[in-house]
Design a protein around this motif. Structure first.
Motif, PDB file in Angstrom:
ATOM      1  N   ARG A 162      -5.346   7.305   5.006  1.00  0.00           N
ATOM      2  CA  ARG A 162      -6.574   7.748   5.672  1.00  0.00           C
ATOM      3  C   ARG A 162      -7.748   7.810   4.710  1.00  0.00           C
ATOM      4  O   ARG A 162      -8.852   7.424   5.035  1.00  0.00           O
ATOM      5  CB  ARG A 162      -6.362   9.125   6.308  1.00  0.00           C
ATOM      6  N   ARG A 163      -7.494   8.310   3.510  1.00  0.00           N
ATOM      7  CA  ARG A 163      -8.612   8.489   2.573  1.00  0.00           C
ATOM      8  C   ARG A 163      -8.985   7.199   1.856  1.00  0.00           C
ATOM      9  O   ARG A 163     -10.161   6.928   1.641  1.00  0.00           O
ATOM     10  CB  ARG A 163      -8.225   9.517   1.506  1.00  0.00           C
ATOM     11  N   TYR A 164      -7.966   6.425   1.474  1.00  0.00           N
ATOM     12  CA  TYR A 164      -8.231   5.336   0.532  1.00  0.00           C
ATOM     13  C   TYR A 164      -7.809   3.931   0.982  1.00  0.00           C
ATOM     14  O   TYR A 164      -8.469   2.955   0.661  1.00  0.00           O
ATOM     15  CB  TYR A 164      -7.531   5.618  -0.806  1.00  0.00           C
ATOM     16  N   LEU A 165      -6.658   3.820   1.663  1.00  0.00           N
ATOM     17  CA  LEU A 165      -5.998   2.512   1.727  1.00  0.00           C
ATOM     18  C   LEU A 165      -6.151   1.761   3.044  1.00  0.00           C
ATOM     19  O   LEU A 165      -5.960   0.544   3.089  1.00  0.00           O
ATOM     20  CB  LEU A 165      -4.501   2.678   1.411  1.00  0.00           C
ATOM     21  N   ASN A 166      -6.481   2.467   4.137  1.00  0.00           N
ATOM     22  CA  ASN A 166      -6.665   1.768   5.411  1.00  0.00           C
ATOM     23  C   ASN A 166      -7.859   0.821   5.336  1.00  0.00           C
ATOM     24  O   ASN A 166      -8.746   1.012   4.497  1.00  0.00           O
ATOM     25  CB  ASN A 166      -6.913   2.788   6.535  1.00  0.00           C
ATOM     26  N   ALA A 167      -7.868  -0.170   6.212  1.00  0.00           N
ATOM     27  CA  ALA A 167      -9.024  -1.070   6.293  1.00  0.00           C
ATOM     28  C   ALA A 167     -10.276  -0.219   6.511  1.00  0.00           C
ATOM     29  O   ALA A 167     -10.259   0.724   7.300  1.00  0.00           O
ATOM     30  CB  ALA A 167      -8.836  -2.052   7.441  1.00  0.00           C
ATOM     31  N   GLY A 168     -11.315  -0.543   5.767  1.00  0.00           N
ATOM     32  CA  GLY A 168     -12.555   0.215   5.896  1.00  0.00           C
ATOM     33  C   GLY A 168     -12.642   1.390   4.939  1.00  0.00           C
ATOM     34  O   GLY A 168     -13.710   1.977   4.778  1.00  0.00           O
ATOM     35  N   ARG A 176       0.814  -1.214   0.000  1.00  0.00           N
ATOM     36  CA  ARG A 176       0.000   0.000   0.000  1.00  0.00           C
ATOM     37  C   ARG A 176       0.854   1.272   0.000  1.00  0.00           C
ATOM     38  O   ARG A 176       0.472   2.256  -0.632  1.00  0.00           O
ATOM     39  CB  ARG A 176      -0.946  -0.013   1.207  1.00  0.00           C
ATOM     40  N   PRO A 177       2.013   1.277   0.695  1.00  0.00           N
ATOM     41  CA  PRO A 177       2.809   2.516   0.667  1.00  0.00           C
ATOM     42  C   PRO A 177       3.204   2.939  -0.746  1.00  0.00           C
ATOM     43  O   PRO A 177       3.331   4.133  -1.028  1.00  0.00           O
ATOM     44  CB  PRO A 177       4.042   2.156   1.510  1.00  0.00           C
ATOM     45  N   HIS A 178       3.395   1.965  -1.639  1.00  0.00           N
ATOM     46  CA  HIS A 178       3.784   2.319  -3.006  1.00  0.00           C
ATOM     47  C   HIS A 178       2.597   2.867  -3.791  1.00  0.00           C
ATOM     48  O   HIS A 178       2.751   3.768  -4.607  1.00  0.00           O
ATOM     49  CB  HIS A 178       4.404   1.107  -3.706  1.00  0.00           C
ATOM     50  N   VAL A 234      -3.180  13.092  -3.496  1.00  0.00           N
ATOM     51  CA  VAL A 234      -3.098  13.325  -2.037  1.00  0.00           C
ATOM     52  C   VAL A 234      -1.775  14.022  -1.743  1.00  0.00           C
ATOM     53  O   VAL A 234      -0.879  14.068  -2.599  1.00  0.00           O
ATOM     54  CB  VAL A 234      -3.143  12.002  -1.227  1.00  0.00           C
ATOM     55  N   GLY A 235      -1.645  14.528  -0.519  1.00  0.00           N
ATOM     56  CA  GLY A 235      -0.434  15.267  -0.156  1.00  0.00           C
ATOM     57  C   GLY A 235       0.706  14.377   0.299  1.00  0.00           C
ATOM     58  O   GLY A 235       1.870  14.653   0.036  1.00  0.00           O
ATOM     59  N   ASP A 236       0.381  13.301   1.010  1.00  0.00           N
ATOM     60  CA  ASP A 236       1.440  12.407   1.501  1.00  0.00           C
ATOM     61  C   ASP A 236       0.876  11.006   1.751  1.00  0.00           C
ATOM     62  O   ASP A 236      -0.326  10.768   1.608  1.00  0.00           O
ATOM     63  CB  ASP A 236       2.103  12.971   2.762  1.00  0.00           C
ATOM     64  N   ARG A 237       1.773  10.091   2.145  1.00  0.00           N
ATOM     65  CA  ARG A 237       1.375   8.700   2.370  1.00  0.00           C
ATOM     66  C   ARG A 237       0.246   8.602   3.392  1.00  0.00           C
ATOM     67  O   ARG A 237      -0.709   7.847   3.212  1.00  0.00           O
ATOM     68  CB  ARG A 237       2.572   7.863   2.875  1.00  0.00           C
TER      69      ARG A 237
END
Ligand code: AMP
Ligand code: FE
Ligand code: FE
Ligand code: ZN
Length: 292
Positions: A154-160, A133-135, A146-149
């Motif tokens: 927070r917006r897209y990649l975390n669970a949920g 996900r970091p990539h 987005v501005g940063d990782r």
């Protein structure tokens, strides 16, 4: 003696090459560095070369993505023989799961109206063995979405969140067995960093010790004082090794600077002795610590 036993290079989701990471460790005043990329030993040869040149003691490790009772557990494996076939097979399967997840995340992001391709992810992570996900986050930053990782997670990649995709993780019990079979030693990484203080709880940790767990990463930026005090108590009760480390990811993770958390020399000595004993038991040609 300053010892940092958990760091990432560009071979997984750090931002430095293994050589740059070794040089940064020296600049940070460290005497001992462990390189622990996610699910791969690919960084070891370059890191060992660089460490030999600058006289840094290197502990070769990896951070294995595992699952236990339905929740994620990161397992630090130190000094395993990376050629041990069950270890290779386990890592291969995890890495395949990582690769397969990328197009799935891209499809979800595209469905959200973001013009991103798998090639955008490859462009920002050319040196990576363990795509994650970091990539994808870096590609989103690169595209200006987005501005940063952190914002990407927070917006897209975390669970949920809307672009989250599950992936394969090895059963923790299997990972413990395989690491031991490879002549390595296992330490649970930041156990209470994400899920509160009961997954895994003391009873579970005790059961994991019977399966080969040797230590707990107690001092980690994601642990508050209460978590550290309780985890240190559990480690003492169970006779476990206590480690502390930065979990440095270069500029990829804020507030995880090299050496911000460290491990006591006698704890490292115990880990190395346990690894030697495991290697003797398994008969594997496991790497020793690369001394300065
Ligand atoms: P993955 O292994 O692909 O599931 O991604 C998990 C990795 O993402 C973890 O190992 C962390 O290094 C990283 N990570 C998780 N949350 C964040 C965040 N908010 N900012 C930067 N990196 C993060
Ligand atoms: Fe990471
Ligand atoms: Fe981790
Ligand atoms: Zn880590």
């Amino acid at each position: 003696m300053r010892i940092d036993l958990h760091t990432h290079s560009r071979v997984s989701d750090g931002t430095q090459t293994p050589t740059e990471l070794v040089h940064a460790a020296v600049a940070a005043g460290l005497d001992v560095l462990a390189i622990t990329d996610h699910d791969t030993a690919q960084s070891w040869p370059e890191a060992a070369r660089a460490a030999g040149e600058v006289g840094l003691t290197l502990v070769r490790g990896m951070e294995i993505t595992t699952l236990h009772d339905g929740y994620a557990v990161h397992l630090l494996a130190y000094l395993p023989d990376p050629t041990y076939p069950p270890l290779r097979a386990m890592l291969e399967r995890i890495l395949e799961g990582r690769s397969a997840r990328v197009p799935a995340m891209i499809a979800k992001l595209r469905a959200l109206g973001i013009d991103i391709d798998v090639a955008d992810v490859q462009r920002v992570s050319p040196a990576t063995t363990a795509t994650g996900r970091p990539h994808v986050a870096d590609a989103l930053v690169d595209l200006g979405a987005v501005g940063d990782r952190t914002q990407a997670f927070r917006r897209y990649l975390n669970a949920g969140r809307p672009a989250h995709v599950e992936r394969y993780a090895a059963p923790l019990t299997e990972a413990l067995r395989v690491v031991g079979g490879a002549g390595g030693v296992s330490v649970v990484a930041h156990p209470w960093g994400r899920h509160g203080h009961d997954r895994p709880d003391a009873e579970t940790i005790s059961a994991l010790v019977d399966l080969g767990l040797a230590g707990i990463e107690v001092d980690h930026q994601d642990h508050d004082d209460v978590a550290r005090t309780r985890l240190r108590g559990i480690a003492t009760d169970l006779g476990l090794v206590v480690t502390g480390s930065s979990d440095h990811h270069g500029t990829g993770k804020i507030d995880h600077e090299l050496g911000c958390q460290t491990t006591a020399p006698e704890q490292l000595e115990r880990l190395v002795a346990l690894a030697s004993a495991a290697a003797a038991r398994s008969g594997r040609d496991a790497p020793g610590v690369l001394d300065a």
